[in-house]
Design a protein around this motif. Structure first.
Motif, PDB file in Angstrom:
ATOM      1  N   GLU A 178     -35.093  13.683  -3.391  1.00 13.86           N
ATOM      2  CA  GLU A 178     -34.668  14.680  -4.412  1.00 13.86           C
ATOM      3  C   GLU A 178     -33.248  14.064  -4.907  1.00 13.86           C
ATOM      4  O   GLU A 178     -32.452  13.395  -3.946  1.00 13.86           O
ATOM      5  CB  GLU A 178     -34.639  15.959  -3.921  1.00 13.86           C
ATOM      6  N   THR A 179     -32.776  14.671  -6.070  1.00 12.67           N
ATOM      7  CA  THR A 179     -31.504  14.364  -6.569  1.00 12.67           C
ATOM      8  C   THR A 179     -30.387  14.346  -5.539  1.00 12.67           C
ATOM      9  O   THR A 179     -29.487  13.657  -5.914  1.00 12.67           O
ATOM     10  CB  THR A 179     -31.264  15.084  -7.931  1.00 12.67           C
ATOM     11  N   THR A 180     -30.238  15.214  -4.998  1.00 13.73           N
ATOM     12  CA  THR A 180     -29.034  15.614  -4.098  1.00 13.73           C
ATOM     13  C   THR A 180     -28.962  14.065  -3.198  1.00 13.73           C
ATOM     14  O   THR A 180     -27.592  13.784  -2.723  1.00 13.73           O
ATOM     15  CB  THR A 180     -28.801  16.712  -2.982  1.00 13.73           C
ATOM     16  N   ILE A 181     -29.771  13.478  -2.697  1.00 11.33           N
ATOM     17  CA  ILE A 181     -29.786  12.276  -1.853  1.00 11.33           C
ATOM     18  C   ILE A 181     -28.932  11.225  -2.569  1.00 11.33           C
ATOM     19  O   ILE A 181     -27.946  10.856  -2.281  1.00 11.33           O
ATOM     20  CB  ILE A 181     -31.021  11.834  -1.380  1.00 11.33           C
ATOM     21  N   PRO A 182     -29.258  10.645  -3.818  1.00 13.90           N
ATOM     22  CA  PRO A 182     -28.863   9.605  -4.295  1.00 13.90           C
ATOM     23  C   PRO A 182     -27.478   9.964  -5.052  1.00 13.90           C
ATOM     24  O   PRO A 182     -26.385   9.367  -5.140  1.00 13.90           O
ATOM     25  CB  PRO A 182     -29.420   9.133  -5.747  1.00 13.90           C
ATOM     26  N   SER A 183     -27.149  11.515  -5.299  1.00 13.31           N
ATOM     27  CA  SER A 183     -25.872  11.918  -5.782  1.00 13.31           C
ATOM     28  C   SER A 183     -24.968  11.909  -4.432  1.00 13.31           C
ATOM     29  O   SER A 183     -23.610  11.495  -4.650  1.00 13.31           O
ATOM     30  CB  SER A 183     -26.053  13.395  -6.180  1.00 13.31           C
ATOM     31  N   LEU A 184     -25.102  12.256  -3.355  1.00 11.41           N
ATOM     32  CA  LEU A 184     -24.251  12.244  -2.078  1.00 11.41           C
ATOM     33  C   LEU A 184     -24.045  10.765  -1.579  1.00 11.41           C
ATOM     34  O   LEU A 184     -23.048  10.502  -1.249  1.00 11.41           O
ATOM     35  CB  LEU A 184     -24.811  13.029  -1.097  1.00 11.41           C
TER      36      LEU A 184
ATOM     37  N   ARG B  30     -14.241  18.092   0.241  1.00 13.82           N
ATOM     38  CA  ARG B  30     -14.463  19.286   1.358  1.00 13.82           C
ATOM     39  C   ARG B  30     -15.224  18.779   2.407  1.00 13.82           C
ATOM     40  O   ARG B  30     -15.997  17.906   2.405  1.00 13.82           O
ATOM     41  CB  ARG B  30     -15.251  20.305   0.724  1.00 13.82           C
ATOM     42  N   LEU B  31     -14.802  19.223   3.689  1.00 11.52           N
ATOM     43  CA  LEU B  31     -15.282  18.900   4.921  1.00 11.52           C
ATOM     44  C   LEU B  31     -17.003  18.704   5.219  1.00 11.52           C
ATOM     45  O   LEU B  31     -17.350  17.723   5.306  1.00 11.52           O
ATOM     46  CB  LEU B  31     -14.938  19.400   6.084  1.00 11.52           C
ATOM     47  N   VAL B  32     -17.563  19.860   4.671  1.00 16.50           N
ATOM     48  CA  VAL B  32     -19.174  19.925   4.773  1.00 16.50           C
ATOM     49  C   VAL B  32     -19.902  18.939   3.676  1.00 16.50           C
ATOM     50  O   VAL B  32     -20.537  18.383   4.094  1.00 16.50           O
ATOM     51  CB  VAL B  32     -19.755  21.331   4.180  1.00 16.50           C
ATOM     52  N   GLU B  33     -18.990  18.685   2.445  1.00 14.63           N
ATOM     53  CA  GLU B  33     -19.629  17.988   1.655  1.00 14.63           C
ATOM     54  C   GLU B  33     -19.658  16.288   2.144  1.00 14.63           C
ATOM     55  O   GLU B  33     -20.246  15.385   2.009  1.00 14.63           O
ATOM     56  CB  GLU B  33     -19.180  17.977   0.220  1.00 14.63           C
ATOM     57  N   ALA B  34     -18.397  16.218   2.579  1.00 14.61           N
ATOM     58  CA  ALA B  34     -18.042  14.582   3.204  1.00 14.61           C
ATOM     59  C   ALA B  34     -19.009  14.320   4.463  1.00 14.61           C
ATOM     60  O   ALA B  34     -19.577  13.340   4.590  1.00 14.61           O
ATOM     61  CB  ALA B  34     -16.518  14.805   3.786  1.00 14.61           C
ATOM     62  N   ALA B  35     -19.336  15.340   5.303  1.00  9.60           N
ATOM     63  CA  ALA B  35     -20.169  15.008   6.251  1.00  9.60           C
ATOM     64  C   ALA B  35     -21.624  14.878   5.721  1.00  9.60           C
ATOM     65  O   ALA B  35     -22.442  14.259   6.179  1.00  9.60           O
ATOM     66  CB  ALA B  35     -20.092  16.445   7.055  1.00  9.60           C
ATOM     67  N   ARG B  36     -22.159  15.663   4.774  1.00  8.05           N
ATOM     68  CA  ARG B  36     -23.510  15.278   4.085  1.00  8.05           C
ATOM     69  C   ARG B  36     -23.102  14.062   3.669  1.00  8.05           C
ATOM     70  O   ARG B  36     -24.346  13.311   3.426  1.00  8.05           O
ATOM     71  CB  ARG B  36     -23.556  16.658   2.943  1.00  8.05           C
ATOM     72  N   GLN B  37     -22.382  13.412   2.813  1.00  6.90           N
ATOM     73  CA  GLN B  37     -22.307  12.176   2.443  1.00  6.90           C
ATOM     74  C   GLN B  37     -22.608  11.127   3.541  1.00  6.90           C
ATOM     75  O   GLN B  37     -23.240  10.405   3.308  1.00  6.90           O
ATOM     76  CB  GLN B  37     -20.739  12.056   1.577  1.00  6.90           C
ATOM     77  N   ASN B  38     -21.795  11.526   4.478  1.00  8.61           N
ATOM     78  CA  ASN B  38     -21.888  10.388   5.650  1.00  8.61           C
ATOM     79  C   ASN B  38     -23.334  10.379   6.112  1.00  8.61           C
ATOM     80  O   ASN B  38     -23.810   9.354   6.444  1.00  8.61           O
ATOM     81  CB  ASN B  38     -20.843  10.879   6.690  1.00  8.61           C
ATOM     82  N   LEU B  39     -23.934  11.670   6.428  1.00  3.54           N
ATOM     83  CA  LEU B  39     -25.062  11.735   7.044  1.00  3.54           C
ATOM     84  C   LEU B  39     -26.322  11.061   6.013  1.00  3.54           C
ATOM     85  O   LEU B  39     -27.154  10.307   6.235  1.00  3.54           O
ATOM     86  CB  LEU B  39     -25.514  13.096   7.443  1.00  3.54           C
ATOM     87  N   THR B  40     -25.972  11.369   4.755  1.00  2.00           N
ATOM     88  CA  THR B  40     -26.953  10.681   3.753  1.00  2.00           C
ATOM     89  C   THR B  40     -27.003   9.237   4.008  1.00  2.00           C
ATOM     90  O   THR B  40     -27.921   8.693   3.718  1.00  2.00           O
ATOM     91  CB  THR B  40     -26.888  11.100   2.374  1.00  2.00           C
ATOM     92  N   ARG B  41     -25.556   8.484   3.845  1.00  2.00           N
ATOM     93  CA  ARG B  41     -25.406   7.132   3.838  1.00  2.00           C
ATOM     94  C   ARG B  41     -25.933   6.668   5.229  1.00  2.00           C
ATOM     95  O   ARG B  41     -26.938   5.611   5.417  1.00  2.00           O
ATOM     96  CB  ARG B  41     -24.028   6.777   3.826  1.00  2.00           C
TER      97      ARG B  41
ATOM     98  N   TRP C 294     -28.707   7.881   7.118  1.00  3.19           N
ATOM     99  CA  TRP C 294     -30.294   7.920   6.826  1.00  3.19           C
ATOM    100  C   TRP C 294     -30.700   7.069   5.948  1.00  3.19           C
ATOM    101  O   TRP C 294     -31.501   6.254   6.194  1.00  3.19           O
ATOM    102  CB  TRP C 294     -30.577   9.592   6.237  1.00  3.19           C
ATOM    103  N   TRP C 295     -29.979   6.718   4.862  1.00  3.11           N
ATOM    104  CA  TRP C 295     -30.374   5.429   3.889  1.00  3.11           C
ATOM    105  C   TRP C 295     -30.284   4.271   4.617  1.00  3.11           C
ATOM    106  O   TRP C 295     -31.259   3.520   4.425  1.00  3.11           O
ATOM    107  CB  TRP C 295     -29.652   5.512   2.601  1.00  3.11           C
ATOM    108  N   TYR C 296     -29.323   3.911   5.366  1.00  4.96           N
ATOM    109  CA  TYR C 296     -29.213   2.617   6.119  1.00  4.96           C
ATOM    110  C   TYR C 296     -30.186   2.652   7.057  1.00  4.96           C
ATOM    111  O   TYR C 296     -30.707   1.350   7.543  1.00  4.96           O
ATOM    112  CB  TYR C 296     -27.799   2.483   6.580  1.00  4.96           C
ATOM    113  N   GLN C 297     -30.294   3.518   8.104  1.00  4.05           N
ATOM    114  CA  GLN C 297     -30.996   3.605   9.362  1.00  4.05           C
ATOM    115  C   GLN C 297     -32.535   3.960   9.409  1.00  4.05           C
ATOM    116  O   GLN C 297     -33.102   3.356  10.084  1.00  4.05           O
ATOM    117  CB  GLN C 297     -30.041   4.146  10.260  1.00  4.05           C
ATOM    118  N   HIS C 298     -32.943   4.810   8.287  1.00  3.40           N
ATOM    119  CA  HIS C 298     -33.977   5.418   8.415  1.00  3.40           C
ATOM    120  C   HIS C 298     -35.002   5.096   7.156  1.00  3.40           C
ATOM    121  O   HIS C 298     -36.131   5.641   7.254  1.00  3.40           O
ATOM    122  CB  HIS C 298     -34.020   6.858   8.773  1.00  3.40           C
ATOM    123  N   ARG C 299     -34.627   5.119   6.209  1.00  6.42           N
ATOM    124  CA  ARG C 299     -35.398   4.808   4.852  1.00  6.42           C
ATOM    125  C   ARG C 299     -36.588   4.095   4.830  1.00  6.42           C
ATOM    126  O   ARG C 299     -37.439   4.353   4.458  1.00  6.42           O
ATOM    127  CB  ARG C 299     -34.376   4.715   3.711  1.00  6.42           C
TER     128      ARG C 299
END
Length: 121
Positions: free
Chosen positions: A7-13, A21-32, A34-39
């Motif tokens: 969904e769009t939030t994944i490439p966006s983050l 903001r801390l929460v959004e920074a954490a989501r960016q980090n977790l998204t990256r 996931w993308w590198y290690q699990h996609r």
């Protein structure tokens, strides 16, 4: 292999400028992470709706988001997808202002995708 609808939030983050903001920074980090290690553990899919949303806003950032999704197969926006999305909106399960989210849910459901990968909570 399991399937995942991106969904769009994944490439966006993933491609976004560093969040303040801390929460959004954490989501960016977790998204990256996931993308590198699990996609690679999934067959990834998206839809034209995702590409349309990723195309919005700053042209440079839109290009980066679209580049990330290059090669990800698109799932069809069938009549069943439209019907399910409309039902989600009509029954107020998804608010009208989030109509594209209803499309994402419907696409993943109709095409029997195993996982809907999103930060929309």
């Amino acid at each position: 292999m399991a399937t995942a609808y991106i969904e769009t939030t994944i490439p966006s983050l993933y491609t976004g400028r560093p969040a303040q903001r801390l929460v959004e920074a954490a989501r960016q980090n977790l998204t990256r992470i996931w993308w590198y290690q699990h996609r690679s553990e999934f067959d990834l899919y998206c839809s034209q709706t995702v590409l349309d949303e990723c195309s919005e806003g700053d042209a440079e950032m839109a290009g980066i988001r679209l580049d990330l999704l290059e090669g990800v197969p698109l799932l069809d926006l069938t009549d069943d997808v439209v019907s399910i999305a409309q039902m989600l909106l009509n029954k107020q399960i998804i608010p009208v202002k989030a109509a594209d989210d209803a499309i994402h849910i419907a696409v993943a459901s109709v095409h029997r995708i195993d996982y809907l990968v999103t930060w929309n909570c």
